[in-house]
Design a protein around this motif. Structure first.
Motif, PDB file in Angstrom:
ATOM      1  N   TYR A  58     -10.533  -6.827  -6.996  1.00  0.00           N
ATOM      2  CA  TYR A  58      -9.642  -7.455  -6.008  1.00  0.00           C
ATOM      3  C   TYR A  58     -10.391  -7.829  -4.733  1.00  0.00           C
ATOM      4  O   TYR A  58      -9.822  -7.768  -3.640  1.00  0.00           O
ATOM      5  CB  TYR A  58      -8.482  -6.530  -5.643  1.00  0.00           C
ATOM      6  CG  TYR A  58      -7.533  -6.211  -6.753  1.00  0.00           C
ATOM      7  CD1 TYR A  58      -6.869  -7.218  -7.440  1.00  0.00           C
ATOM      8  CD2 TYR A  58      -7.280  -4.885  -7.119  1.00  0.00           C
ATOM      9  CE1 TYR A  58      -5.979  -6.927  -8.463  1.00  0.00           C
ATOM     10  CE2 TYR A  58      -6.391  -4.567  -8.134  1.00  0.00           C
ATOM     11  CZ  TYR A  58      -5.747  -5.595  -8.809  1.00  0.00           C
ATOM     12  OH  TYR A  58      -4.883  -5.299  -9.814  1.00  0.00           O
ATOM     13  N   PRO A  60     -11.314  -9.576  -1.726  1.00  0.00           N
ATOM     14  CA  PRO A  60     -10.598 -10.670  -1.053  1.00  0.00           C
ATOM     15  C   PRO A  60     -11.468 -11.887  -0.789  1.00  0.00           C
ATOM     16  O   PRO A  60     -10.962 -13.022  -0.805  1.00  0.00           O
ATOM     17  CB  PRO A  60     -10.112 -10.028   0.252  1.00  0.00           C
ATOM     18  CG  PRO A  60     -10.990  -8.848   0.458  1.00  0.00           C
ATOM     19  CD  PRO A  60     -11.350  -8.356  -0.899  1.00  0.00           C
ATOM     20  N   GLU A 115       6.647  -5.931  -1.550  1.00  0.00           N
ATOM     21  CA  GLU A 115       5.542  -5.549  -0.686  1.00  0.00           C
ATOM     22  C   GLU A 115       4.230  -5.969  -1.312  1.00  0.00           C
ATOM     23  O   GLU A 115       4.106  -6.009  -2.548  1.00  0.00           O
ATOM     24  CB  GLU A 115       5.536  -4.034  -0.444  1.00  0.00           C
ATOM     25  CG  GLU A 115       5.402  -3.221  -1.721  1.00  0.00           C
ATOM     26  CD  GLU A 115       5.470  -1.735  -1.460  1.00  0.00           C
ATOM     27  OE1 GLU A 115       5.669  -1.352  -0.297  1.00  0.00           O
ATOM     28  OE2 GLU A 115       5.320  -0.961  -2.420  1.00  0.00           O
ATOM     29  N   TYR A 116       3.266  -6.330  -0.465  1.00  0.00           N
ATOM     30  CA  TYR A 116       1.928  -6.639  -0.952  1.00  0.00           C
ATOM     31  C   TYR A 116       1.229  -5.326  -1.293  1.00  0.00           C
ATOM     32  O   TYR A 116       1.137  -4.427  -0.458  1.00  0.00           O
ATOM     33  CB  TYR A 116       1.139  -7.414   0.109  1.00  0.00           C
ATOM     34  CG  TYR A 116       1.599  -8.836   0.280  1.00  0.00           C
ATOM     35  CD1 TYR A 116       1.131  -9.835  -0.560  1.00  0.00           C
ATOM     36  CD2 TYR A 116       2.507  -9.179   1.281  1.00  0.00           C
ATOM     37  CE1 TYR A 116       1.555 -11.151  -0.414  1.00  0.00           C
ATOM     38  CE2 TYR A 116       2.940 -10.480   1.430  1.00  0.00           C
ATOM     39  CZ  TYR A 116       2.465 -11.461   0.581  1.00  0.00           C
ATOM     40  OH  TYR A 116       2.893 -12.751   0.726  1.00  0.00           O
ATOM     41  N   ILE A 118      -1.987  -5.227  -2.581  1.00  0.00           N
ATOM     42  CA  ILE A 118      -3.391  -5.359  -2.224  1.00  0.00           C
ATOM     43  C   ILE A 118      -3.488  -6.360  -1.072  1.00  0.00           C
ATOM     44  O   ILE A 118      -2.558  -7.139  -0.842  1.00  0.00           O
ATOM     45  CB  ILE A 118      -4.271  -5.844  -3.406  1.00  0.00           C
ATOM     46  CG1 ILE A 118      -3.883  -7.261  -3.811  1.00  0.00           C
ATOM     47  CG2 ILE A 118      -4.192  -4.901  -4.591  1.00  0.00           C
ATOM     48  CD1 ILE A 118      -4.861  -7.888  -4.770  1.00  0.00           C
ATOM     49  N   GLN A 119      -4.595  -6.323  -0.365  1.00  0.00           N
ATOM     50  CA  GLN A 119      -4.797  -7.248   0.742  1.00  0.00           C
ATOM     51  C   GLN A 119      -5.497  -8.509   0.252  1.00  0.00           C
ATOM     52  O   GLN A 119      -6.619  -8.438  -0.244  1.00  0.00           O
ATOM     53  CB  GLN A 119      -5.620  -6.588   1.853  1.00  0.00           C
ATOM     54  CG  GLN A 119      -4.835  -5.601   2.685  1.00  0.00           C
ATOM     55  CD  GLN A 119      -5.500  -5.310   4.022  1.00  0.00           C
ATOM     56  OE1 GLN A 119      -6.611  -5.756   4.281  1.00  0.00           O
ATOM     57  NE2 GLN A 119      -4.817  -4.574   4.861  1.00  0.00           N
ATOM     58  N   PRO A 122      -7.567 -11.176   5.272  1.00  0.00           N
ATOM     59  CA  PRO A 122      -6.993 -10.696   6.532  1.00  0.00           C
ATOM     60  C   PRO A 122      -5.477 -10.870   6.542  1.00  0.00           C
ATOM     61  O   PRO A 122      -4.948 -11.845   6.007  1.00  0.00           O
ATOM     62  CB  PRO A 122      -7.657 -11.584   7.585  1.00  0.00           C
ATOM     63  CG  PRO A 122      -8.897 -12.102   6.925  1.00  0.00           C
ATOM     64  CD  PRO A 122      -8.592 -12.232   5.480  1.00  0.00           C
ATOM     65  N   MET A 123      -4.783  -9.913   7.159  1.00  0.00           N
ATOM     66  CA  MET A 123      -3.324  -9.928   7.195  1.00  0.00           C
ATOM     67  C   MET A 123      -2.825 -10.298   8.582  1.00  0.00           C
ATOM     68  O   MET A 123      -3.296  -9.743   9.592  1.00  0.00           O
ATOM     69  CB  MET A 123      -2.765  -8.564   6.786  1.00  0.00           C
ATOM     70  CG  MET A 123      -3.232  -8.086   5.413  1.00  0.00           C
ATOM     71  SD  MET A 123      -2.598  -9.084   4.042  1.00  0.00           S
ATOM     72  CE  MET A 123      -0.922  -8.421   3.911  1.00  0.00           C
ATOM     73  N   GLY A 126      -0.548  -7.665  10.261  1.00  0.00           N
ATOM     74  CA  GLY A 126      -0.623  -6.548   9.337  1.00  0.00           C
ATOM     75  C   GLY A 126       0.398  -6.605   8.228  1.00  0.00           C
ATOM     76  O   GLY A 126       0.602  -5.615   7.513  1.00  0.00           O
ATOM     77  N   GLU A 127       1.055  -7.778   8.033  1.00  0.00           N
ATOM     78  CA  GLU A 127       2.190  -7.859   7.105  1.00  0.00           C
ATOM     79  C   GLU A 127       2.027  -8.903   6.008  1.00  0.00           C
ATOM     80  O   GLU A 127       2.402  -8.660   4.856  1.00  0.00           O
ATOM     81  CB  GLU A 127       3.475  -8.139   7.889  1.00  0.00           C
ATOM     82  CG  GLU A 127       3.860  -7.024   8.839  1.00  0.00           C
ATOM     83  CD  GLU A 127       5.070  -7.393   9.677  1.00  0.00           C
ATOM     84  OE1 GLU A 127       6.101  -6.719   9.554  1.00  0.00           O
ATOM     85  OE2 GLU A 127       4.976  -8.373  10.447  1.00  0.00           O
ATOM     86  N   PRO A 129      -0.519 -12.253   4.284  1.00  0.00           N
ATOM     87  CA  PRO A 129      -1.886 -12.786   4.267  1.00  0.00           C
ATOM     88  C   PRO A 129      -2.044 -13.950   5.241  1.00  0.00           C
ATOM     89  O   PRO A 129      -1.200 -14.845   5.294  1.00  0.00           O
ATOM     90  CB  PRO A 129      -2.069 -13.249   2.818  1.00  0.00           C
ATOM     91  CG  PRO A 129      -1.055 -12.492   2.034  1.00  0.00           C
ATOM     92  CD  PRO A 129       0.115 -12.309   2.951  1.00  0.00           C
ATOM     93  N   TRP A 186       1.526  -8.060  -5.782  1.00  0.00           N
ATOM     94  CA  TRP A 186       2.671  -7.554  -5.043  1.00  0.00           C
ATOM     95  C   TRP A 186       3.662  -6.963  -6.030  1.00  0.00           C
ATOM     96  O   TRP A 186       3.537  -7.125  -7.243  1.00  0.00           O
ATOM     97  CB  TRP A 186       3.336  -8.630  -4.187  1.00  0.00           C
ATOM     98  CG  TRP A 186       3.628  -9.925  -4.884  1.00  0.00           C
ATOM     99  CD1 TRP A 186       4.664 -10.204  -5.718  1.00  0.00           C
ATOM    100  CD2 TRP A 186       2.863 -11.138  -4.771  1.00  0.00           C
ATOM    101  NE1 TRP A 186       4.597 -11.520  -6.148  1.00  0.00           N
ATOM    102  CE2 TRP A 186       3.505 -12.112  -5.576  1.00  0.00           C
ATOM    103  CE3 TRP A 186       1.718 -11.501  -4.068  1.00  0.00           C
ATOM    104  CZ2 TRP A 186       3.027 -13.412  -5.707  1.00  0.00           C
ATOM    105  CZ3 TRP A 186       1.245 -12.795  -4.195  1.00  0.00           C
ATOM    106  CH2 TRP A 186       1.891 -13.739  -5.000  1.00  0.00           C
TER     107      TRP A 186
END
Length: 294
Positions: A58, A60, A115-116, A118-119, A122-123, A126-127, A129, A186
């Motif tokens: 994963y 990013p 909900e996500y 994995i990231q 950058p988010m 914080g919520e 992508p 997600w």
């Protein structure tokens, strides 16, 4: 003072850059539209199944880079039709994309509770992508452009064009969300009836898709855009990548209905008369000379 050179040079420079970008896309069509989604499907499934080494699972940067490469034919294809008005409309769509996603994460409306897991880079706050528009807006553009080509003369009627494009956007998510849930991008809480995706998610996509399609329809002159789509043979290659990537993941996880919808998009692409054996021959790396001359 003679200003003719100063007024023509920007146009000439843009044309030269556009031709160079188109050459790069044509010379690498097979790699972009086939190799990248195939590698993406393998690595994402391997990540989900715990078969990838920790730094690569994963990752990013890999996800964002692969997504940008697969989006490149669409971006390059649309560039000649993007002026200030289109930029403004797409800017509004970008703002809307962030806003509706943040509302969805915080309130569970309109998509349902999700909900996500994995990231995806950058988010934002914080919520969600930061690259969310890169993931969402091209899907809307692909659906809209395919609709224009498939409808042919019917595309001149907005009461046919717009609903058909909205339906295509929702259909794209019938492919995307089950595969994304399967590989752990997600999750919905509780899981829904459609491969873990609730019906409320598609009600949300109907809302989001309607707003997005209306803004895209407003952004471009339809006749000019349709002419560009007809003449640019690679502009829908991003949709090919989408079908191969997410259709393959759905097949591997036994999401047969979702894979079947991906197959319907294949039929739509074949109907455009630009994806056949001859196109594949010209797009292979070994036929680069032929691609340059096409």
């Amino acid at each position: 003072m003679d200003t003719s050179n100063s007024t023509t040079r920007p146009s000439e420079t843009r044309t030269r850059i556009q031709r160079r970008l188109e050459t790069i896309i044509r010379e690498n069509r097979f790699t972009i539209a086939v190799v990248f989604p195939f590698v993406g499907a393998v690595t994402l499934v391997a990540s989900a199944e715990g078969l990838m080494p920790e730094p690569l699972a994963y990752n990013p940067l890999f996800i964002l880079f692969g997504t940008m490469v697969m989006r490149s034919p669409l971006v390059v294809g649309l560039l000649p039709r993007i002026g200030w008005w289109a930029l403004g409309c797409l800017g509004l769509l970008t703002a809307y994309t962030y806003a509706i996603e943040i509302v969805g994460v915080r309130t569970d409306w309109p998509y349902g509770a999700f909900e996500y897991t994995i990231q995806l880079g950058p988010m934002l706050l914080g919520e969600v992508p930061l690259a969310l528009p890169l993931f969402f807006i091209p899907l809307v553009l692909n659906a809209y452009l395919l609709t224009l080509l498939v409808l042919e003369d019917w595309s001149a009627n907005p009461f046919v064009r717009v609903p058909a494009a909205i339906a295509a956007v929702v259909a794209i998510d019938l492919v995307l969300d089950p595969a994304a849930v399967a590989i752990g991008f997600w999750a919905f809480v509780p899981p829904g009836v459609y491969y873990g995706v609730p019906v409320s998610n598609y009600v949300g996509w109907l809302l989001s898709g309607t707003v997005a399609v209306l803004l895209v329809d407003l952004a471009f002159d339809r006749a000019s855009l349709l002419e560009r789509v007809r003449n640019c043979e690679f502009i829908l290659d991003d949709l090919v990548s989408f079908v191969l990537l997410w259709g393959t993941i759905n097949l591997l996880y036994g999401n047969w209905l979702a894979a079947g919808v991906a197959g319907l998009f294949c039929l739509g692409l074949f109907r455009t008369d630009r994806y056949d054996r001859e196109m594949i021959r010209r797009s292979l790396p070994s036929s680069g000379v032929g691609s340059r001359n096409s």
